[in-house]
Design a protein around this motif. Structure first.
Motif, mmCIF file in Angstrom:
data_model
loop_
_atom_site.group_PDB
_atom_site.id
_atom_site.type_symbol
_atom_site.label_atom_id
_atom_site.label_comp_id
_atom_site.label_asym_id
_atom_site.label_seq_id
_atom_site.Cartn_x
_atom_site.Cartn_y
_atom_site.Cartn_z
ATOM 1 N N UNK A 65 -35.458 49.010 5.489
ATOM 2 C CA UNK A 65 -36.286 47.834 4.904
ATOM 3 C C UNK A 65 -37.752 48.031 5.523
ATOM 4 N N UNK A 66 -38.148 48.641 6.753
ATOM 5 C CA UNK A 66 -39.365 48.452 7.044
ATOM 6 C C UNK A 66 -40.353 49.258 6.087
ATOM 7 N N UNK A 67 -40.007 50.215 5.416
ATOM 8 C CA UNK A 67 -40.647 51.043 4.561
ATOM 9 C C UNK A 67 -40.832 50.242 3.095
ATOM 10 N N UNK A 114 -32.284 43.663 9.616
ATOM 11 C CA UNK A 114 -33.656 44.624 9.695
ATOM 12 C C UNK A 114 -34.565 44.141 8.554
ATOM 13 N N UNK A 115 -33.966 43.540 7.334
ATOM 14 C CA UNK A 115 -35.046 43.299 6.297
ATOM 15 C C UNK A 115 -35.719 41.794 6.804
ATOM 16 N N UNK A 116 -34.919 41.083 7.473
ATOM 17 C CA UNK A 116 -35.611 39.843 7.893
ATOM 18 C C UNK A 116 -36.520 40.008 8.921
ATOM 19 N N UNK A 117 -36.546 41.186 9.758
ATOM 20 C CA UNK A 117 -37.495 41.377 10.781
ATOM 21 C C UNK A 117 -38.764 42.066 10.213
ATOM 22 N N UNK A 118 -38.457 42.922 9.258
ATOM 23 C CA UNK A 118 -39.487 43.594 8.416
ATOM 24 C C UNK A 118 -40.301 42.481 7.848
ATOM 25 N N UNK A 120 -40.702 39.399 8.568
ATOM 26 C CA UNK A 120 -41.323 38.662 9.442
ATOM 27 C C UNK A 120 -42.697 39.532 10.097
ATOM 28 N N UNK A 121 -42.487 40.864 10.519
ATOM 29 C CA UNK A 121 -43.398 41.691 10.940
ATOM 30 C C UNK A 121 -44.701 41.909 10.048
#
Length: 428
Positions: A65-67, A114-118, A120-121
């Motif tokens: 999800x970060x990418x 992981x998606x939620x954290x990305x 928010x970042x």
């Protein structure tokens, strides 16, 4: 104030992510399980047991999800929506309700977290897609090959006891999604066509959702409820009466479909964004990562083109409202305050005209992303000019070839009043 006015309507551009075990096999999302659907012509027809067996052993990468979200932020998108559970029932978070998903198949993995954290970042608003049907759940009941061909509106009914258990399952999963991950901005339902609003108890679901997340937005696919309309794979010629969002694929498929190379061109996709914004709507553009979570190269190329174009022209999309009427300019227009943005989707072969605007209040014309003003001419009826009438007129602009964008050029017209205002024909 409408709920959508706070962030949704100004956002204009979002990312849709369809990801699940189907990507591992290169299949379309969920629909191969029921034999395909006419609206997805490149989908597959996979026996139910084979389809579900594909999920066994899939280890979705929580780094993926970060990418996705980084690419969305670079492309100028303001929100992202993840398929937390599609029609095939596979849950991308460790749900305590039901056993089909990462809780059993990939212990310790939580793609939703992981998606939620990305998001928010990277400063994106967070949306969860959730399918009301579950073609794997025994109480829905689960789809079998004997139920083929799939008929819209003809899905097998559950017994009252089954339906009570299924409703508890749905409410349990929704409660998890809206309780375990902090503030969530949107829930995006799908699949309601298989049951009536009364059977889904949409009123009760809406009440539960608002209790858990008072500020959340709900799409119109929770029948009888919802804050915004969701035309699919289509830009309506006239904007809906309510806030709206077009969801669109880059090719012909929602999931990672290995056999689908029928991609819309980067220019066509940028033009779609301009047209949607010019009608006062949002574009929710889909990616379908592969089984490892990578964005396929053709989709990454299109995201990169959005990053290039939006890097220069984003102010003509984000935070704007619909602009002029179609007869006033040969292309989409958007407004922000007293500024009018005119989107040239074709390379002009003659000077460009903007009609029916308050020309006596026009202060400057420029090309977005370039310093310095452009010369322009204004035209009004002769008698209006002689009588000093402050009425609507025409602006004529010659756009130098050196200043044109290869995909879509945006002209900026700055007024000292509302550019959509047509002044009454009265003497000054």
């Amino acid at each position: 104030m409408r709920r959508t006015e706070h962030w949704f309507e100004p956002a204009r551009f979002g990312l849709f992510v369809h990801w699940g075990p189907w990507a591992r096999a290169g299949w379309e999302a969920s629909w191969p399980l029921v034999g395909g659907v006419v609206t997805l012509p490149l989908g597959q027809d996979i026996p139910a047991a084979t389809y579900h067996a594909n999920a066994a052993g899939w280890q979705p990468d929580p780094a993926a999800p970060e990418a996705w979200v980084a690419a969305a932020a670079a492309a100028g998108m303001r929100y992202a929506v993840l398929t937390t559970r599609h029609h095939d029932g596979y849950a991308l978070w460790p749900s305590r309700h039901g056993d089909h998903g990462v809780a059993k198949g990939a212990p310790g993995v939580d793609i939703v977290a992981a998606f939620v954290a990305a998001c928010r970042r990277h400063g994106l608003k967070i949306g969860f897609y959730y399918s009301l049907p579950d073609w794997h759940h025994p109480d829905y009941p689960a789809f079998t090959d004997a139920m083929r061909p799939y008929v819209f509106g003809g899905y097998q009914a559950a017994t009252p006891e089954q339906w009570a258990r299924y409703q508890a399952y749905v409410r349990g999963q929704i409660t998890e999604l809206l309780s375990d991950y902090g503030p969530i901005d949107m829930i995006w339902f799908d699949g309601a066509w298989e049951r009536s609003a009364e059977l889904w108890d949409t009123v009760g679901l809406e009440r539960l959702i608002r209790q858990l997340q008072p500020d959340i937005l709900i799409n119109d696919r929770l029948p009888g409820q919802g804050d915004f309309a969701t035309p699919e794979q289509f830009v309506p010629p006239e904007p809906p009466a309510t806030p709206w969002e077009t969801c669109l694929t880059m090719n012909m498929s929602w999931g990672f479909n290995a056999g689908d190379d029928r991609y819309k061109s980067p220019a066509a996709l940028v033009h779609t964004l301009c047209e949607v914004a010019g009608r006062g709507g949002n574009l929710l553009l889909n990616i379908g990562p592969d089984g490892a979570g990578r964005i396929p190269a053709p989709q990454a190329e299109r995201m990169a083109e959005f990053a290039r174009w939006m890097g220069r022209h984003g102010e003509a999309i984000i935070g704007t409202k619909a602009g002029l009427k179609p007869w006033q300019f040969p292309g989409p227009t958007t407004c922000k305050g007293n500024t009018l943005y005119c989107h040239l989707l074709m390379q002009p072969v003659a000077p460009v005209s903007v009609r029916g605007v308050p020309v006596q209040h026009l202060k400057q014309v420029s090309v977005l992303g370039h310093d310095g003003p452009l010369p322009f001419e204004t035209r009004i009826p002769v008698l209006d000019e002689l009588m000093h009438v402050d009425g609507p007129g025409e602006v004529v602009i010659d756009v130098p070839e050196a200043l044109r964008d290869p995909v879509a050029t945006v002209l900026v017209l700055e007024f000292d009043c509302d550019p959509a205002r047509i002044a009454p024909a009265t003497e000054s």
